[in-house]
Design an enzyme around this catalytic site. Structure first.
Site, short mmCIF file in Angstrom:
data_model
loop_
_atom_site.label_atom_id
_atom_site.label_comp_id
_atom_site.label_asym_id
_atom_site.label_seq_id
_atom_site.Cartn_x
_atom_site.Cartn_y
_atom_site.Cartn_z
N GLU A 59 5.76 -5.46 -9.33
CA GLU A 59 4.63 -6.23 -9.88
C GLU A 59 4.60 -6.20 -11.40
O GLU A 59 4.28 -7.19 -12.05
CB GLU A 59 3.30 -5.71 -9.32
CG GLU A 59 3.05 -6.03 -7.86
CD GLU A 59 3.87 -5.19 -6.89
OE1 GLU A 59 4.44 -4.16 -7.32
OE2 GLU A 59 3.94 -5.56 -5.71
N HIS A 128 -6.50 -3.68 0.42
CA HIS A 128 -6.07 -5.06 0.67
C HIS A 128 -7.26 -6.00 0.85
O HIS A 128 -7.15 -7.02 1.52
CB HIS A 128 -5.19 -5.15 1.92
CG HIS A 128 -3.84 -4.53 1.78
ND1 HIS A 128 -3.64 -3.17 1.81
CD2 HIS A 128 -2.61 -5.08 1.60
CE1 HIS A 128 -2.34 -2.91 1.66
NE2 HIS A 128 -1.69 -4.06 1.53
#
Ligand SMILES: Cc1ncc(C[n+]2csc(CCOP(=O)(O)OP(=O)(O)O)c2C)c(N)n1
Ligand SMILES: [Mg+2]
Lengths: 327, 339
Positions: A59, A128
């Site tokens: 990322e 999440h």
């Protein structure tokens, strides 16, 4: 008008913008081979070979290299997989992307988009499920947007890609399969402009993303009780359209701010503060905020139910600002 | 000291005498600039922090001599030398150090944020290890636009311990991006010796983790830096993928101006400054081979001094920005649809 899903709407935006401008490309994890974990990139790699890149699980490098590419002539769209993982690339977003233009004295434009699927999906739990715009509200130099429907998803994503500034595009995961009307002719949804979703005279609800739907649901129940709320879909969270909100508040004299992110220190705090600064003497009640309680998102259904903002919470807050219900 | 250095042709010998002299000029310009900046900082003319590049000039000079104007570099907190060697103007650099209006960043950046996009200098960086992924992105631009531009990422021994190093090198390697990662191993990261903080004795060995080539050269020998990077940059242009080049050097000055330097001995610094100075070493080499005349060397120092003094005058006379310019430059207003 055509009826398409939110996910298809974002795909149409990508296709149109990639056709229009050969410097637009997209990268992220599992987007080429898989078409994105929510199917939002399906078919895109075949249409644009070499411009839809599967990345390693990196990322930091995805967001950092998007900056490098943007500074040198490309218009990257970087997919974060889950908005929660913005934390992994936080330095790149906060200390590099948000600051490069300013700290170099305006030498460079940064035309990049970070796509960040966010929001609560039951069972996805603490890492999440988050709505993390609050993490970025406090950072000058970033534009934060969040659509609420297929039509706004398409129009906002197109505007984000055309913007010469860094835009973080928060897309609620539960919205992907939802269908809605999208104009057939090309259009852009402007950045920084809110839309009034429902007119009403009693209470203003400033909201965005999936909470727009919850507000609309609440509006129906409330209407049966004789309360007419006005719902403002912010679309751009930063810089948000204060003028549209204040125009509404001058009419209703009451306001609540609703979002799915944690209330404490969330985007709603800034929105409420600015409204009261701008329209204090028009307000007949304190501005209330609706959002997630001050804990991580839990896993078990009853726990989640307790923590997450619900339609009933909006209804309750509306009644509170009308002094029809105790705190 | 070099690893497999022998496989590199001696491109230096092909340089014209002007080219050979330019390497020296670049080093002398950097040294003169930095020496004056140190004085100005101590005299409180320059606010903030400065990290000097004194003793490391051969790296910037040797590498940049192989670059084109439209190649890109990412730099570090110790970036004045990189900027000068890449073609940034001394006047606007000095004005930026002063926080003046015609500085490169209009006074918004200072020493640690000098950038000159017009010469491919994508910025110094206040975040150690912040440049790796940006250089990868520049490499992506060359790759996707199918140009033969290259991106050079300068970073320290300390920066090689950041996670960004790993992600960037891996990503550059899988896509074979034209990025040269230049490690300036000056043996210290602030107070921390590389021998303590870096798990390998050769930072170039870390290349193996990415399946790319890694080399170590004597970073205080400008001829070696020039020769090795000449070949490596050619390799990048032909699309063979990223390379890691470690340049061993020594930070002669403190980590920042004012560093009490308790972590090393005076003697160590003195030895390095006397025995291993890249400018002295190159000057003796040039004289030994009669590539240059002593008068020419004197002239280079004189010209550099004049250039620096002109930059100081420029910066002194330049106005400060108006206070409310502080809220400008955050966003591009081009085609913007913001309210
Ligand atoms: C991410 C980050 N951590 C720490 C610092 C503070 N800091 C600035 S320079 C420096 C040392 C860097 O060492 P190295 O990479 O070897 O570069 P050098 O200073 O030797 O040129 C440190 C710790 C920083 N600026 N950024
Ligand atoms: Mg170091």
């Amino acid at each position: 008008m055509s009826i398409i899903s939110f996910s298809e709407a974002t795909l149409q935006a990508m296709i149109e913008e990639m056709e229009r401008d050969s410097t637009v490309f997209v990268m992220g994890e599992d987007i080429a081979r898989q078409g994105g974990i929510f199917g939002q990139f399906k078919g895109l790699p075949d249409r644009f070979p070499g411009r839809v890149l599967d990345t390693p699980i990196s990322e930091t490098a995805i967001i950092g290299s998007a900056l490098g590419a943007a500074l040198t002539g490309l218009r990257p769209v970087a997919d974060m997989h889950f908005a929660d993982f913005i934390s992994v690339a936080y330095d790149e977003l906060v200390n590099q992307i948000a600051k490069n233009r300013y700290m170099f004295g305006g030498q460079a434009d940064i035309p990049l988009v970070v796509r960040a699927p966010d929001g609560i999906v039951p069972g996805a739990a603490a890492q999440h499920s988050q709505s993390v715009e609050g993490w970025l509200m406090n950072i000058p130099g970033l534009i934060l947007v969040s659509p609420s429907s297929p039509a706004t998803a398409k129009g906002l994503l197109k505007s984000a890609i055309r913007s010469n500034n860094p835009v973080i595009f928060f897309e609620h995961k539960l919205l992907y399969p939802q269908k809605g009307e999208v104009p057939d002719k090309e259009y852009l949804t402007p950045l920084g402009k809110a839309e009034v979703r429902r007119a009403g005279k009693d209470v203003t609800i400033a909201t965005y993303s999936i909470m727009v739907q919850k507000a609309l649901e609440a509006a129906q129940t409330l209407s049966r009780e004789g309360i007419e709320v006005e719902i403002i879909d912010l679309l751009t969270i930063k810089p948000f359209d204060l003028e549209t909100i204040v125009t509404s508040v001058r009419k209703t004299h009451r306001c609540i701010v609703a979002h799915e992110g944690v209330v404490h220190g969330g985007a709603g705090a800034e929105i409420a503060a600015q409204i009261q600064q701008e329209a204090f003497f028009h307000l007949d009640a304190p501005i209330l905020r609706v959002g997630t309680k001050n804990v991580p998102i839990p896993f078990s259904p009853p726990l989640l139910e307790y923590v997450a903002p619900k339609v009933a919470d909006i209804e309750k807050a509306v009644k509170q600002v009308l002094y029809r219900e105790e705190n | 000291m070099g690893v497999r250095i022998k496989e590199f042709p001696n491109a230096f010998l092909e340089l014209t005498s002007q080219g050979k002299k330019e390497l020296l000029r670049t080093m002398i310009r950097i040294r003169s600039f930095e020496t004056r900046v140190e004085e100005l900082f101590l005299a409180k003319r320059i606010p903030g922090f400065v990290h000097l590049y004194i003793g490391e000039e051969a790296i910037a000079a040797g590498i940049m001599a192989n670059l084109r104007k439209n190649d890109w570099i990412t730099s570090t907190h110790r970036g004045h030398g990189h900027a000068l060697a890449k073609g940034a103007q001394m006047t606007r650099m000095m004005a930026e150090l002063y926080g003046k209006r015609s500085g490169y960043c209009k006074g918004k950046g200072g020493s640690m944020h000098i950038a000159d996009f017009s010469v491919g200098m994508l910025g110094a960086n206040g975040v150690v290890g912040g440049g790796f992924t940006i250089a990868v992105g520049a490499g992506m631009t060359a790759w996707m636009k199918k140009t033969d531009q290259v991106a050079i990422c300068f970073f320290g021994d300390g920066a090689s311990n950041r996670g960004t190093f790993h992600e960037a090198l891996n990503m550059a390697a899988i896509w074979k991006l034209p990025v040269l990662f230049i490690n300036e191993n000056n043996l210290y990261a602030s107070t921390t010796p590389a021998s303590y903080g870096v798990a390998v004795s050769r930072i170039s060995d870390r290349a193996a983790g990415y399946g790319i080539d890694g080399y170590t050269v004597d970073g205080n020998n400008v001829v070696e830096v020039y020769n090795v990077s000449h070949t490596l940059i050619d390799r990048l242009r032909s699309g063979k993928g990223p390379i890691l080049l470690e340049c061993r050097t020594y930070r002669v000055k403190g980590h920042y101006v004012g560093d009490p330097e308790k972590y090393r001995t005076r003697e160590e610094v003195k030895n390095q400054a006397e025995e291993n100075d890249p400018i002295k070493r190159y000057t003796s080499y040039l004289l030994e081979h009669s590539f240059i005349q002593p008068e020419e060397i004197d002239l280079l120092w004189k010209e550099a001094k004049e250039e620096v003094e002109a930059a100081v005058r420029y910066a002194e006379e330049d106005p400060y920005p108006e206070p409310d310019e502080a809220i400008q430059d955050l966003f591009s207003s081009d085609q913007e649809v913001l309210v």
